[in-house]
Design an enzyme around this catalytic site. Structure first.
Site, short mmCIF file in Angstrom:
data_model
loop_
_atom_site.label_atom_id
_atom_site.label_comp_id
_atom_site.label_asym_id
_atom_site.label_seq_id
_atom_site.Cartn_x
_atom_site.Cartn_y
_atom_site.Cartn_z
N TRP A 156 25.16 -31.76 -9.50
CA TRP A 156 25.40 -31.80 -8.14
C TRP A 156 24.83 -30.36 -7.63
O TRP A 156 25.60 -29.45 -7.92
CB TRP A 156 26.93 -32.05 -7.99
CG TRP A 156 27.25 -32.37 -6.46
CD1 TRP A 156 26.60 -33.02 -5.47
CD2 TRP A 156 28.52 -32.14 -5.87
NE1 TRP A 156 27.39 -33.28 -4.26
CE2 TRP A 156 28.19 -32.39 -4.43
CE3 TRP A 156 29.53 -31.18 -6.26
CZ2 TRP A 156 29.40 -32.20 -3.58
CZ3 TRP A 156 30.58 -30.75 -5.32
CH2 TRP A 156 30.40 -31.59 -3.95
N ASP B 101 34.56 -31.39 -13.65
CA ASP B 101 34.37 -31.95 -12.28
C ASP B 101 34.63 -33.35 -12.42
O ASP B 101 33.73 -34.09 -13.07
CB ASP B 101 33.36 -31.29 -11.87
CG ASP B 101 32.97 -31.87 -10.41
OD1 ASP B 101 34.03 -32.56 -9.81
OD2 ASP B 101 31.87 -31.73 -9.81
N1 PMP Z 1 31.86 -33.22 -7.61
C1 PMP Z 1 30.78 -34.09 -7.66
C2 PMP Z 1 30.06 -34.26 -8.89
C3 PMP Z 1 30.57 -35.00 -6.54
O1 PMP Z 1 29.62 -35.70 -6.45
C4 PMP Z 1 31.43 -34.74 -5.39
C5 PMP Z 1 31.18 -35.61 -4.11
N2 PMP Z 1 29.85 -35.58 -3.68
C6 PMP Z 1 32.46 -34.02 -5.34
C7 PMP Z 1 32.60 -33.18 -6.47
C8 PMP Z 1 33.29 -33.47 -4.14
O2 PMP Z 1 33.88 -34.24 -3.24
P1 PMP Z 1 34.54 -34.18 -2.02
O3 PMP Z 1 34.60 -32.76 -1.88
O4 PMP Z 1 34.24 -34.90 -0.95
O5 PMP Z 1 36.00 -34.55 -2.57
#
Ligand code: PMP
Length: 394
Positions: free
Chosen positions: A127, A208
């Site tokens: 990501w 994560d």
């Molecule tokens: N980790 C990954 C791999 C993600 O795809 C996302 C959302 N796109 C997140 C963490 C965190 O999302 P958020 O901050 O919206 O909770």
């Protein structure tokens, strides 16, 4: 002062959304942005969340600050949801954060405080926010091979070969499930192998987990993180409630620092609270409280589980439909990987030119690395996408 600022690069996904909106075609298909959508293209508020909001409105009698690390009731439900009985509560320090992104940021800051020399190892690809935040914090980072461009599965041999270069104390960032952007995931036995490997090499996992319940189910999706929590001396977990509770804009996440030695927990707890204080003082509470209400109420919890399961199986159905449509069109099993991938995303393995061609010819909008959001599809758009993939010669 302001004249010294440099323009930041445009966010690829936001530019893609703008291009999609400007496209006049009626049958255009948005597979870009990473939010869940139902067959009507809506991102609905989950039933149990809506009911919890009503209940919260009735019972909430103050908007005063919570603790610096958020509400302990939220820590408890999140620890149970993610870690189950893999750890005892006294091993886990936790802090509510603004979304999963906030948890990742706070986890990285903890690493920077505790071990500034540690290199953060990232899957290639990952990501894009991961390297972006790490670079912003000025921390050392490196990549390990992850996605096999030929099989569109995990290059497990490459992953372990690259991680063999890591030094004791380095951090390995792993996606708990539903890898973003590829959709390719470790099997249970590969998680076990990774755990043995990390322990032997004294590497510290940072998991994560942003899509628990979107892949093989809530417990199956947590297999890796739970196994690591049982076996590793210490680790970090950053979790998001954005997707599995559908509360993207409420910003509910949690950072957990887990140690086999409960004597470390008080220090870890003080540290995560301190880090919240430095960055934003008190974390957002509304989303966290909704999650706590849903998970602690038998009826709401069952309804949430049912709706989450419908979302998960709906995406699996779309994966199967797309892979079947491509089998028919290509007379081959080349695209069977789409049905094997898990979560909201799959990386198709198309070139940027092919992605562009699919947009021109069929109005298909996906990220230029050929990540597609499966939840952006429905029964009408699956054949359009299958045609576009074949026409572009992917
Ligand atoms: N980790 C990954 C791999 C993600 O795809 C996302 C959302 N796109 C997140 C963490 C965190 O999302 P958020 O901050 O919206 O909770």
């Amino acid at each position: 002062m302001f004249e010294t600022l440099k323009a930041q690069p445009a966010d690829k996904i936001l530019s893609l959304m703008a291009a999609y909106r400007a496209d006049p075609r009626d049958d255009k298909v948005d597979l870009g942005v990473g939010v869940y959508k139902n067959a009507d293209g809506q991102t609905p508020i989950m039933r149990a969340v809506k009911a919890a909001e009503k209940k919260l409105w009735e019972v909430e009698d103050t908007k005063s600050y919570t603790g610096l690390a958020g509400d302990t009731g939220y820590h408890d439900v999140m620890r149970n949801l993610i870690l189950g009985d893999a750890v005892s509560p006294d091993q886990v320090a936790a802090a509510a954060t603004p979304g999963g992104t906030g948890a990742i940021r706070q986890g990285l800051e903890l690493i920077k405080m505790a071990s500034p020399q540690a290199t953060i190892w990232l899957s290639a690809p990952t990501w894009p926010n991961h390297p972006s935040i790490i670079k912003y914090l000025g921390m050392p980072m490196a990549e390990y091979r992850y996605f096999d461009a030929d099989t569109r599965g995990v290059d497990f041999g490459g992953m372990l070969t690259d991680l063999d270069q890591a030094k004791a104390g380095d951090i390995v960032l792993l996606h708990g499930c539903c890898h973003n952007p590829t959709g390719a995931n470790l099997t249970a036995s590969q998680w076990q192998e990774v755990a043995d490997f990390l322990k032997a090499k004294q590497l510290i996992p940072f998991v994560d987990i942003a899509y628990q319940g979107f892949g093989d189910g809530l417990d199956a999706d947590a297999f890796g993180v739970r196994h690591l929590a049982k076996t590793q001396p210490e680790m970090l977990v950053a979790a998001s409630c954005s997707k599995n509770f559908g509360i993207y804009r409420e910003r509910a996440g949690v950072l957990m620092a887990i140690s086999q030695d409960p004597a470390k927990t008080a220090l870890n707890q003080g540290t995560v609270a301190f880090l919240n204080r430095q960055n934003f003082s008190f974390p957002p509470d509304h989303g966290a409280r909704l999650v706590t209400l849903v998970l602690n109420d038998a009826e709401l919890r069952t309804d949430w589980l049912n709706e989450l399961e419908d979302i998960r199986t709906g995406m699996l159905g779309l994966r199967q439909q797309l892979s079947d449509a491509l089998r028919k069109r290509t007379n081959s099993d080349k695209f069977d990987f789409i049905a094997q991938h898990r979560g909201m995303f799959s990386r198709l393995g198309a070139t940027e030119a092919q992605v562009e061609a699919m947009r021109e010819s069929h109005g298909i909008y996906m990220v230029s690395d050929s990540r597609l959001n499966i939840a952006g599809l429905n029964a009408q758009s699956v054949p359009i996408l299958a045609d576009a993939i074949v026409a572009a010669g992917v």
